[in-house]
Design an enzyme around this catalytic site. Structure first.
Site, PDB file in Angstrom:
ATOM      1  CG  ASP A 164      -1.761   1.188   1.374  1.00  0.00           C
ATOM      2  OD1 ASP A 164      -2.307   1.587   0.342  1.00  0.00           O
ATOM      3  OD2 ASP A 164      -1.880   1.726   2.465  1.00  0.00           O
TER       4      ASP A 164
ATOM      5  CB  THR B 170      -1.748   5.299  -1.782  1.00  0.00           C
ATOM      6  OG1 THR B 170      -1.831   3.890  -1.718  1.00  0.00           O
ATOM      7  CG2 THR B 170      -2.855   5.888  -0.962  1.00  0.00           C
ATOM      8  CB  THR B 171       1.054   2.563  -5.557  1.00  0.00           C
ATOM      9  OG1 THR B 171       0.681   1.846  -4.397  1.00  0.00           O
ATOM     10  CG2 THR B 171       2.478   2.254  -5.896  1.00  0.00           C
TER      11      THR B 171
ATOM     12  CG  ASP C 204      -6.206   0.447   0.292  1.00  0.00           C
ATOM     13  OD1 ASP C 204      -6.212   1.278   1.215  1.00  0.00           O
ATOM     14  OD2 ASP C 204      -5.255   0.279  -0.466  1.00  0.00           O
TER      15      ASP C 204
END
Length: 528
Positions: A66, A99-100, A400
């Site tokens: 994550d 988020t990546t 998530d």
């Protein structure tokens, strides 16, 4: 005197002229540092992405892919690189997923900036052009999205499982995705969809079992076991009281000592203590309460041994050490008010439930309350895992998935995944770049090329040839197949909508706007 003044007037000009190189160097060093961060987590993008093992300063090890978690635990020293860490945290708050990718996009945009700066474009011009690009990109995304209904549970589950596919628990996505969807829908107030608070979903981690044993509990779960040795372990038609006072002998404030010299006084102290506690317990019995939740007390035992003995006798199940921050959640769920003093302990302040029981789960025991009458909109998820690392990663992945569903509830539109939206944006922006003139054309072009980093990284992580894959993908999109994307499982380009790889619109739009904002602020810096 005049010539002297003249020479003084000249000096600053010469100095300013000499220092032209510094702002460029600062910008380059900022861009390099931020790119290094983005390259560090590039490999963990997508369903075939790798995981990172992070050892924190205190020797704790965690395994995760994550983006926000990785960056939060990395020790980043460079101030510009710290901005990327903040960026992924912002994406985590705003959308929860992606988020990546937001950091990867930012890295690619920085690379584009670097090239444009070397061509001699002015940073402010680039920055303004990028702002226009990002607005245009969001427009393109919105055009290619499809609206959805909240009643359509299958569609929501597809999005949630797409989010879970890039995680360690991708095998269990068929089980975790419905849990996430049901949980979010249960805590959503009809009419107030914008404000879905994920604090109303309590994820409890329990070691033991496997991820498959994760369950959604419609009620309240306490992680501690019930106190008392021979108290009942199962109570039907329970009356529950949540108290914030202690059932134990009063204590002196600070460090006062009471010195007792003779036995008679000692007996009197014990007698007083006994009658004080008995009085409280009788009061509890009179109100008809048979389940007590006691808030954790700092100064003394919340329930003394003597009180525990009496409570066992009146067949009352006690859960002590309810954490302070959980009180609000408990009140919301049980629809009751915390009782702060004995005088308020009356029958109308209690809440009722069908069943309170202690259940064993793995190595530890839980107290579970189900069938609560007029229950608030909260829900608990018990997350299971065979070891600590898997368990923590499962909880993060679940978070998530919950965020993805929350995005869909907030903004009811979804787009396809698999690099398709990025390529579509790149194509349309490149076409748009032909129609504008001046510096903007260069910047739009660069922005469009930078967006191709997502599909090429996806392909690279899946072990495909990135250049061939992206070219093929671009070709398919140019022919009008808007939903063609990289199918990582088959290693080919297919219609990704048929594979059910979908994501919320909000994740992509917020990724692009947040990345662009960060890049603009990095560009504007010319000195540290």
């Amino acid at each position: 005197m005049a010539p002297k003044a003249k020479s003084v007037g000249f000096k600053p000009q010469a100095k300013a002229f000499k220092d032209k190189s510094k702002p460029t160097d600062v910008r380059m060093s900022n861009i390099q540092a931020a790119k290094a961060v983005s390259d560090a987590i590039r490999t963990s993008l997508g369903p075939r992405g790798m995981d990172k093992m992070i050892q924190a300063g205190n020797g704790e090890v965690s395994i995760t892919n994550d983006g926000a978690t990785i960056l939060k635990q990395m020790n980043v020293l460079h101030p510009a690189a710290k901005m990327l860490v903040e960026l992924s945290r912002a994406q985590d708050v705003e959308a929860g997923d992606g988020t990546t990718s937001v950091v990867v996009i930012a890295g690619a945009l920085l690379e584009a900036c670097e090239k444009l700066l070397q061509k001699g474009l002015h940073p402010t011009a680039i920055s303004d052009a990028f702002q226009r690009c990002s607005n245009k990109a969001v427009e393109i995304l919105t055009q290619m999205s499809t609206p959805i209904e909240l009643t359509d549970r299958d569609t929501l589950i597809k999005s949630a499982s797409t989010s879970l596919n890039s995680k360690v628990v991708s095998q269990q996505s068929s089980l975790l995705a419905p849990i996430a969807v049901d949980a979010v829908i249960r805590v959503t107030d009809p009419g107030k969809e914008i404000a879905v608070d994920l604090k109303n979903i309590k994820v409890i981690q329990s070691l033991g079992g496997t991820v498959e044993d994760t369950e959604l509990c419609n009620g309240l779960v306490f992680t501690s076991r019930s106190a008392g040795t021979n108290a009942p372990k199962r109570i039907e038609k329970a009356k529950i009281g949540l108290i914030q006072f202690c059932i134990s002998a009063p204590k002196t404030d600070m460090d006062h000592n009471v010195i007792v010299s003779d036995y008679a006084a000692m007996d009197r102290v014990l007698k007083e203590e006994r009658s004080y506690i008995l009085n409280i317990v009788k009061h509890i019995k009179k109100a008809g309460c048979n389940v007590l939740l006691v808030q954790k007390s700092i100064l003394r035992d919340a329930v003394s041994d003597l009180a525990q003995h009496f409570l066992d006798k009146i067949k009352c199940l006690v859960v002590k050490d309810v954490e302070r921050e959980d009180i609000e959640f408990v009140c919301k769920t049980l629809h009751c008010r915390p009782i702060a003093s004995l005088d308020h302990f009356t029958a109308e302040n209690l809440s009722s439930a069908d069943l309170v029981e202690e259940v064993a789960s793995g190595t530890n025991k839980f107290v579970k309350i189900t069938g609560i009458q007029n229950m608030g909109r909260t829900v608990s998820i018990i997350c299971r895992g065979s070891n600590k690392l898997v368990l923590e990663e499962a909880a993060r992945s679940l978070h998530d998935a919950l965020c993805v569903v929350r995005c869909l509830v907030k903004k009811r539109a979804q787009i396809v995944g698999g690099g398709a939206p990025e390529i579509e944006m790149a194509l349309q922006l490149a076409a748009y770049a032909q129609t504008v003139e001046g510096v903007d054309a260069y910047c739009f072009r660069a922005f469009a090329d930078a967006l191709e980093v997502i599909p090429s990284t996806l392909a690279e992580n899946a072990g495909l040839n990135p250049i061939a894959t992206v070219t093929e993908l671009r070709n398919r999109h140019a022919q009008g197949e808007k939903t063609a994307g990289i199918n990582v499982r088959k290693g080919a380009i297919t219609d990704i909508l048929a594979e059910n790889v979908v994501q919320p619109l909000l994740v992509s739009t917020s990724a692009i706007t947040l990345a662009t904002e960060t890049i603009r602020s990095i560009l504007k810096i010319d000195d540290i």
